[in-house]
Motif scaffolding. Sequence first.
Motif, PDB file in Angstrom:
ATOM      1  N   ARG A  34       0.828  -1.206   0.000  1.00 46.11           N
ATOM      2  CA  ARG A  34       0.000   0.000   0.000  1.00 46.11           C
ATOM      3  C   ARG A  34       0.861   1.254   0.000  1.00 46.11           C
ATOM      4  O   ARG A  34       0.518   2.264  -0.629  1.00 46.11           O
ATOM      5  N   LEU A  35       2.006   1.209   0.687  1.00 42.51           N
ATOM      6  CA  LEU A  35       2.915   2.350   0.667  1.00 42.51           C
ATOM      7  C   LEU A  35       3.487   2.558  -0.725  1.00 42.51           C
ATOM      8  O   LEU A  35       3.607   3.703  -1.196  1.00 42.51           O
ATOM      9  N   ALA A  36       3.850   1.468  -1.402  1.00 42.03           N
ATOM     10  CA  ALA A  36       4.367   1.595  -2.766  1.00 42.03           C
ATOM     11  C   ALA A  36       3.304   2.178  -3.700  1.00 42.03           C
ATOM     12  O   ALA A  36       3.612   3.032  -4.550  1.00 42.03           O
ATOM     13  N   ALA A  37       2.056   1.750  -3.531  1.00 38.23           N
ATOM     14  CA  ALA A  37       0.987   2.311  -4.351  1.00 38.23           C
ATOM     15  C   ALA A  37       0.767   3.787  -4.044  1.00 38.23           C
ATOM     16  O   ALA A  37       0.524   4.599  -4.956  1.00 38.23           O
ATOM     17  N   LEU A  38       0.861   4.160  -2.773  1.00 38.94           N
ATOM     18  CA  LEU A  38       0.693   5.568  -2.409  1.00 38.94           C
ATOM     19  C   LEU A  38       1.815   6.426  -2.978  1.00 38.94           C
ATOM     20  O   LEU A  38       1.575   7.568  -3.405  1.00 38.94           O
ATOM     21  N   VAL A  39       3.031   5.892  -3.013  1.00 33.46           N
ATOM     22  CA  VAL A  39       4.149   6.649  -3.594  1.00 33.46           C
ATOM     23  C   VAL A  39       3.892   6.938  -5.067  1.00 33.46           C
ATOM     24  O   VAL A  39       4.120   8.058  -5.554  1.00 33.46           O
ATOM     25  N   GLU A  40       3.415   5.928  -5.796  1.00 34.24           N
ATOM     26  CA  GLU A  40       3.121   6.148  -7.211  1.00 34.24           C
ATOM     27  C   GLU A  40       1.989   7.163  -7.386  1.00 34.24           C
ATOM     28  O   GLU A  40       2.025   7.994  -8.306  1.00 34.24           O
ATOM     29  N   ALA A  41       1.001   7.117  -6.506  1.00 34.65           N
ATOM     30  CA  ALA A  41      -0.087   8.090  -6.590  1.00 34.65           C
ATOM     31  C   ALA A  41       0.413   9.498  -6.289  1.00 34.65           C
ATOM     32  O   ALA A  41       0.002  10.469  -6.941  1.00 34.65           O
ATOM     33  N   LEU A  42       1.289   9.634  -5.309  1.00 37.38           N
ATOM     34  CA  LEU A  42       1.851  10.954  -5.002  1.00 37.38           C
ATOM     35  C   LEU A  42       2.704  11.475  -6.155  1.00 37.38           C
ATOM     36  O   LEU A  42       2.726  12.682  -6.426  1.00 37.38           O
ATOM     37  N   THR A  43       3.418  10.577  -6.828  1.00 34.16           N
ATOM     38  CA  THR A  43       4.195  10.988  -8.003  1.00 34.16           C
ATOM     39  C   THR A  43       3.281  11.566  -9.078  1.00 34.16           C
ATOM     40  O   THR A  43       3.561  12.627  -9.661  1.00 34.16           O
ATOM     41  N   ALA A  44       2.182  10.866  -9.330  1.00 39.63           N
ATOM     42  CA  ALA A  44       1.235  11.363 -10.337  1.00 39.63           C
ATOM     43  C   ALA A  44       0.590  12.669  -9.889  1.00 39.63           C
ATOM     44  O   ALA A  44       0.409  13.596 -10.694  1.00 39.63           O
ATOM     45  N   LEU A  45       0.250  12.773  -8.606  1.00 35.36           N
ATOM     46  CA  LEU A  45      -0.380  13.997  -8.104  1.00 35.36           C
ATOM     47  C   LEU A  45       0.555  15.190  -8.234  1.00 35.36           C
ATOM     48  O   LEU A  45       0.143  16.270  -8.699  1.00 35.36           O
ATOM     49  N   GLY A  46       1.814  15.007  -7.832  1.00 38.25           N
ATOM     50  CA  GLY A  46       2.766  16.115  -7.952  1.00 38.25           C
ATOM     51  C   GLY A  46       3.007  16.517  -9.388  1.00 38.25           C
ATOM     52  O   GLY A  46       3.108  17.712  -9.709  1.00 38.25           O
ATOM     53  N   ALA A  47       3.105  15.527 -10.285  1.00 40.33           N
ATOM     54  CA  ALA A  47       3.332  15.850 -11.698  1.00 40.33           C
ATOM     55  C   ALA A  47       2.142  16.603 -12.293  1.00 40.33           C
ATOM     56  O   ALA A  47       2.325  17.561 -13.060  1.00 40.33           O
ATOM     57  N   GLU A  48       0.930  16.192 -11.954  1.00 43.91           N
ATOM     58  CA  GLU A  48      -0.250  16.883 -12.483  1.00 43.91           C
ATOM     59  C   GLU A  48      -0.354  18.306 -11.945  1.00 43.91           C
ATOM     60  O   GLU A  48      -0.710  19.235 -12.677  1.00 43.91           O
TER      61      GLU A  48
END
Length: 262
Positions: free
Chosen positions: A92-106
């Motif tokens: 779940r932490l790995a999935a959250l990291v990927e989501a944060l990456t997408a959020l910051g990029a957007e």
Amino acid sequence: MTGGLLLLGAALALWPGHAALRRERRRSLTRRSGAAPRPTAGVPLLAVAAVAAGAVAALLSTLLVAALAGGCAALAARAELRRRAGVREEARLAALVEALTALGAELRGGRSLNEATRAAVAACADEDSGRALARAVRFPEDGDGECGGELERALDRVAAAARLSARTGCSLAAVVGAVEDDLRARSRQRLELRSATAGSRASAALLAGLPVLGLVMGGGVGADPWRVLTTTLTGQLLLVAGVGLEVAGLAWSARLVSRAAR
């Protein structure tokens, strides 16, 4: 023999099926994502493991061995549940990291907060983590402030950044990037610590198996130590003391390794 058969039948009756295991997994994910849990009926895995091991031991040996086997099985099941919970937390932490990456990029690309949040949820491999991130960004004031784990602490930081951005107008992308970098660094540190303590865990497992090897070797030379341990009073006392020391040694080793890995 009859008592062992009854215990074995109870264990088979209580053993959870695939549907029950899926319901338990969904319930644990719901609790971690902050939603209200739905009541479900089920039997704890610890009780099932204890009853099953006790039934088999009662069929093959004495009631004392059955009681010791049930207790050891419950402890082993508890350790396995903790290990599985740790694996789920890492995923779940790995999935959250990927989501944060997408959020910051957007956000850095000029997208609105709602659009960036939708993109982050879509990029998240875990649906519950994605929904929890969306709640932390869109409704930061609704957080309960409880930090029950690394995931909750990360979401608390994202919610605090969203509150600060809403009140002062500062950039949310920078804080999201900082949280993402921190999670990646902590994940690398945990991997390095697990690698460093792998030798200690292997040594503890090897030492834990030596008494069993001693019983096998004793039986091989005709000493029959198992009969002495299960049929004589002195042997039964030694068996209880040995199992207690074995469990205490494993618990102590696990505690030392976990403290070193923090």
